[in-house]
Design an enzyme around this catalytic site. Structure first.
Site, PDB file in Angstrom:
ATOM      1  N   GLY A  72       5.965  -9.786  -1.130  1.00 28.96           N
ATOM      2  CA  GLY A  72       7.349 -10.077  -1.464  1.00 28.96           C
ATOM      3  C   GLY A  72       8.176 -10.581  -0.290  1.00 28.96           C
ATOM      4  N   GLY A 119       2.408  -7.407  -2.993  1.00 32.18           N
ATOM      5  CA  GLY A 119       2.489  -8.173  -4.231  1.00 32.18           C
ATOM      6  C   GLY A 119       1.523  -9.321  -4.306  1.00 32.18           C
ATOM      7  N   GLU A 142       3.872  -0.964   1.866  1.00 34.24           N
ATOM      8  CA  GLU A 142       5.257  -0.832   1.441  1.00 34.24           C
ATOM      9  C   GLU A 142       5.982   0.378   2.021  1.00 34.24           C
ATOM     10  OE1 GLU A 142       3.207  -3.476  -1.396  1.00 34.24           O
ATOM     11  OE2 GLU A 142       2.737  -1.510  -0.560  1.00 34.24           O
ATOM     12  N   ASP A 150       3.915  -1.260  -5.649  1.00 36.25           N
ATOM     13  CA  ASP A 150       4.396  -1.753  -6.937  1.00 36.25           C
ATOM     14  C   ASP A 150       3.589  -2.942  -7.426  1.00 36.25           C
ATOM     15  OD1 ASP A 150       5.367  -3.665  -5.082  1.00 36.25           O
ATOM     16  OD2 ASP A 150       7.132  -4.063  -6.312  1.00 36.25           O
TER      17      ASP A 150
END
Length: 391
Positions: A72, A119, A142, A150
């Protein structure tokens, strides 16, 4: 070569069409192909178009330059906070895209030659065939920026043997190509210098028939095994399982520290350091998320991850995600000041707040049964009016 109705100039994702083959190329090499609003929007556009295209049979996903995708776009989220406009729409669309990739009806091949973080793994792991090389590096780091595992990865990690999923999600441990194959996140290893040949042969195959695609890949792929010093070897996995099976984050850390202090425990310090430096709040959220995921379907995991992400970005219980991004990418001092600063100070009841369901009209609108799948139409989110003006 026909690009799918777009110009190449400044396109963060390129779409190519070759008879029955379609290629999506993440196209920000200088930024390691980070996932931004525009990347999500274009990937979704191409994937939706090609699934409905009766002439499209085989979908290739790859990155340009030295990365598949570094995950991300952290600065995007930081700028959203600074403008008092958290990037909620991109979050909604990204989770929809994750669900779509997992339930896609046409054969996908991910060519992950290079950095594949967070991601970025959500673009690699769902593919029927995930190809890695000696350049591939995957991790879920993360917690180091105050975030959580996620983009469907709580689902993926929770399905790994024993408590390896907790270890990977909490420490951000890096895996190379052979290790990704060993845990089932990748299907084949192809030397980087042969990736162009593999792509050419898949285009020449001009078919999405799974056995035919598999045969082409297996002709070029190489059998590999993990290094004897890998944390995936039998003895080290036993220690990881022992430590990361503990009930609480405090107990996990204490157990891991204890094992690291023993003779032969030097290898653990590589993972102990980031574990102790990570956001205490993010660690507790991630641990809870992965453990809950063991009893959840893919859809349920994505809905849960969406709630967590929204609440983290809204700083419902802690501002850590913005402090982590500041320390890593804005000021680059690598010295985040977490709130709270210790595991003991993180209230478990507050952790529960980020997992609570929203009002039904604000939930992620995807099927929660594994027997149901995407119907070919993106469900507009209730957050659409909050899209950052620049988009």
């Amino acid at each position: 070569m026909a690009h799918a109705g777009v110009e190449e100039v400044d396109m963060v994702v390129l779409g190519e069409e070759h008879d029955h083959v379609r290629i999506a190329t993440l196209n920000q090499p200088r930024r390691l192909n980070v996932i931004s609003f525009d990347v999500v929007a274009l990937m979704a556009k191409f994937m939706e178009k090609w699934e409905k295209d009766g002439n499209a049979e085989l979908i290739l996903i790859k990155g340009s330059g030295r990365a598949f995708s570094a995950g991300g776009d952290l600065k995007m989220f930081y700028q959203g906070k600074m403008s008092e406009n958290p990037s909620v729409e991109v979050v909604y669309r990204m989770y929809w895209l994750c669900y779509h990739l997992h339930t896609y009806t046409k054969t996908q091949v991910a060519l992950a030659d290079g950095i594949t973080m967070g991601g970025g793994g959500a673009f690699m792991a769902p593919a029927k065939f995930s190809i890695v090389t000696e350049n591939t590096v995957f991790a879920t780091p993360e917690t180091s920026v105050g975030f959580h595992t996620d983009c469907s990865l709580s689902y993926k990690l929770s399905r790994l043997p024993g408590h390896l999923g907790e270890f990977l999600g909490l420490t951000g441990a890096r895996l190379n190509g052979p290790e990704l194959i060993a845990i089932g996140f990748a299907t084949h290893f192809v030397p980087s210098q042969k990736m162009a040949e593999l792509e050419s042969q898949l285009i020449a195959l001009n078919s999405g028939e799974e056995n035919a695609v598999r045969s082409v890949i297996e002709e070029i792929s190489t059998n590999v095994s993990i290094d004897s010093k890998s944390f995936l070897n039998k003895e080290r996995i036993a220690i990881i399982d022992k430590c990361f099976s503990k009930d609480s984050m405090e107990e996990i850390l204490a157990s891991f520290e204890g094992e690291a202090s023993k003779e032969g425990g030097e290898w653990m310090h590589t993972f102990l350091k980031p574990l102790k430096k990570a956001s205490p709040t993010a660690l507790k959220i991630t641990l809870r998320s992965i453990r809950e995921a063991r009893k959840q379907t893919l859809g349920e995991c994505l809905k849960k991850e969406f709630r967590i992400t929204m609440n983290v970005l809204k700083t419902v219980i802690s501002p850590d995600v913005y402090e982590g991004i500041r320390a890593l990418t804005i000021d680059k001092d690598n010295s985040p000041k977490w709130e709270p600063a210790t595991l003991e100070s993180v209230d478990e009841e507050k952790v529960s707040l980020v997992l609570q369901p929203f009002d039904q009209n604000l939930e992620l609108r995807i099927p929660t049964s594994d027997e149901l799948r995407w119907d070919g139409k993106f469900e507009e989110s209730p957050y659409a009016h909050k899209i950052v003006a620049a988009h």
